[in-house]
Design a protein around this motif. Sequence first.
Motif, PDB file in Angstrom:
ATOM      1  N   GLN A  48       0.786  -1.066   0.063  1.00 25.70           N
ATOM      2  CA  GLN A  48      -0.136  -0.024   0.115  1.00 25.70           C
ATOM      3  C   GLN A  48       0.837   1.334  -0.040  1.00 25.70           C
ATOM      4  O   GLN A  48       0.234   2.282   0.096  1.00 25.70           O
ATOM      5  N   TYR A  49       2.298   0.982  -0.029  1.00 23.95           N
ATOM      6  CA  TYR A  49       3.209   2.330   0.274  1.00 23.95           C
ATOM      7  C   TYR A  49       2.817   3.238  -0.830  1.00 23.95           C
ATOM      8  O   TYR A  49       2.766   4.457  -0.574  1.00 23.95           O
ATOM      9  N   ALA A  50       2.941   2.829  -2.069  1.00 22.38           N
ATOM     10  CA  ALA A  50       2.976   3.676  -3.193  1.00 22.38           C
ATOM     11  C   ALA A  50       1.785   4.392  -3.188  1.00 22.38           C
ATOM     12  O   ALA A  50       1.703   5.696  -3.584  1.00 22.38           O
TER      13      ALA A  50
ATOM     14  N   TYR B 109       1.851   7.124  -0.546  1.00 28.99           N
ATOM     15  CA  TYR B 109       2.513   8.070  -0.912  1.00 28.99           C
ATOM     16  C   TYR B 109       2.203   8.959  -1.757  1.00 28.99           C
ATOM     17  O   TYR B 109       2.517  10.317  -1.786  1.00 28.99           O
ATOM     18  N   GLU B 110       1.616   8.445  -2.749  1.00 29.09           N
ATOM     19  CA  GLU B 110       1.137   9.368  -3.909  1.00 29.09           C
ATOM     20  C   GLU B 110       0.106  10.387  -3.334  1.00 29.09           C
ATOM     21  O   GLU B 110       0.225  11.719  -4.006  1.00 29.09           O
ATOM     22  N   LYS B 111      -0.606   9.955  -2.349  1.00 32.55           N
ATOM     23  CA  LYS B 111      -1.458  11.092  -1.666  1.00 32.55           C
ATOM     24  C   LYS B 111      -0.921  12.273  -1.157  1.00 32.55           C
ATOM     25  O   LYS B 111      -1.334  13.316  -0.988  1.00 32.55           O
TER      26      LYS B 111
ATOM     27  N   ARG C  33       3.313  17.605   1.605  1.00 30.84           N
ATOM     28  CA  ARG C  33       3.943  17.759   3.139  1.00 30.84           C
ATOM     29  C   ARG C  33       5.269  18.076   3.273  1.00 30.84           C
ATOM     30  O   ARG C  33       6.218  17.956   2.222  1.00 30.84           O
ATOM     31  N   SER C  34       5.730  18.536   4.532  1.00 28.77           N
ATOM     32  CA  SER C  34       7.086  18.761   4.711  1.00 28.77           C
ATOM     33  C   SER C  34       8.172  17.551   4.616  1.00 28.77           C
ATOM     34  O   SER C  34       7.489  16.486   4.753  1.00 28.77           O
TER      35      SER C  34
ATOM     36  N   ASP D 143      -4.274  23.697   4.426  1.00 30.94           N
ATOM     37  CA  ASP D 143      -3.398  23.659   3.054  1.00 30.94           C
ATOM     38  C   ASP D 143      -4.158  23.273   1.922  1.00 30.94           C
ATOM     39  O   ASP D 143      -4.451  23.526   0.640  1.00 30.94           O
ATOM     40  N   GLU D 144      -5.277  22.240   2.150  1.00 33.87           N
ATOM     41  CA  GLU D 144      -5.879  21.816   1.187  1.00 33.87           C
ATOM     42  C   GLU D 144      -7.355  22.504   0.921  1.00 33.87           C
ATOM     43  O   GLU D 144      -7.530  22.706  -0.446  1.00 33.87           O
ATOM     44  N   THR D 145      -7.467  23.534   1.768  1.00 34.47           N
ATOM     45  CA  THR D 145      -8.668  24.565   1.351  1.00 34.47           C
ATOM     46  C   THR D 145      -8.029  25.363   0.133  1.00 34.47           C
ATOM     47  O   THR D 145      -8.821  25.729  -0.464  1.00 34.47           O
TER      48      THR D 145
END
Length: 300
Positions: free
Chosen positions: A93-95, A98-100, A105-106, A201-203
């Motif tokens: 599920q990592y890929a 991570y794509e999300k 992110r920092s 940040d998403e807003t």
Amino acid sequence: MRKLFIKAVFILFTVNGSFAQAWMTNLEIAQSLASVENKMILMVWEETTEFQYPVFVNDDQGNIVFVNNLFEDETVSPVIWKNFIPVIVSEYQYADLYEKIKGKRSQRYIDKFNDDSIKILDVNGNILNVNDTSEDLENISVMIQKYALNTEFIALELNGYRQEQDFYSAYYLASKYLDFSIYMKDNVRVDIIRLSNIYLDETQAFLESDSEENHLALKQRVELLKIQQSLITKRPKKVLRQLKRMDAETVETTNQSFVAFLYFTAYKILEDETNAAVWESKISSVNLKKAQKIINLNIN
């Protein structure tokens, strides 16, 4: 709803011929269960469980006890279940995960996401304990004291975001997380604020992709929520500087009460009763109560 969880996949760890309490292996179901039980999620990568994972834990007498392997201790697992929803996530599920977060992110967040340490997640899978390092052995009891949060206070906003992700659901959740942080101890408050910023940040991303008629008002609202963070982190003078940079005449009508709240709270913290009085009549009773909580936070 409960029947759904019976179908979840678990991993059982053998301990002296018996089984330690199961950890979940389905992140989505763990998120749903965490939502129902108003808990945070305690997550590790599956590869981490293939090796010994030594930790400390405090016993009933307050003594620090060494545990050779977190995943094979029949006394620690029930304690974890009482406070978190524990889940082991497959490397496959990592890929997708991570794509999300890629580019959103920092670097510190990405490092925490990648390492083998315990991650505390909210029901949407965002990491809370980003600043916790994995250099030293973790103390499960300390982790529980810091991060075993009852999320009932923000349950409505969490569920709203899970059902539909748009500007409003992200904004309301960011705002509620910020309110939630007021009730936290100093060493957790900064983590909650950082989590709030993820949604804030998403807003901005939603605003850039949408053609809302009230785009300016929404953009100002995001900016004002960021300014509110400085009240909670005990920097009222910075709040006044930021507000004065905004042209009062251009503040949208829907945001004027928010501006009044920020001015009033900052002046009250600074014990400037004269200027505070100018704004008090423009604030709702609900925001007056919130202002008092923030004022108390700055005094203590």
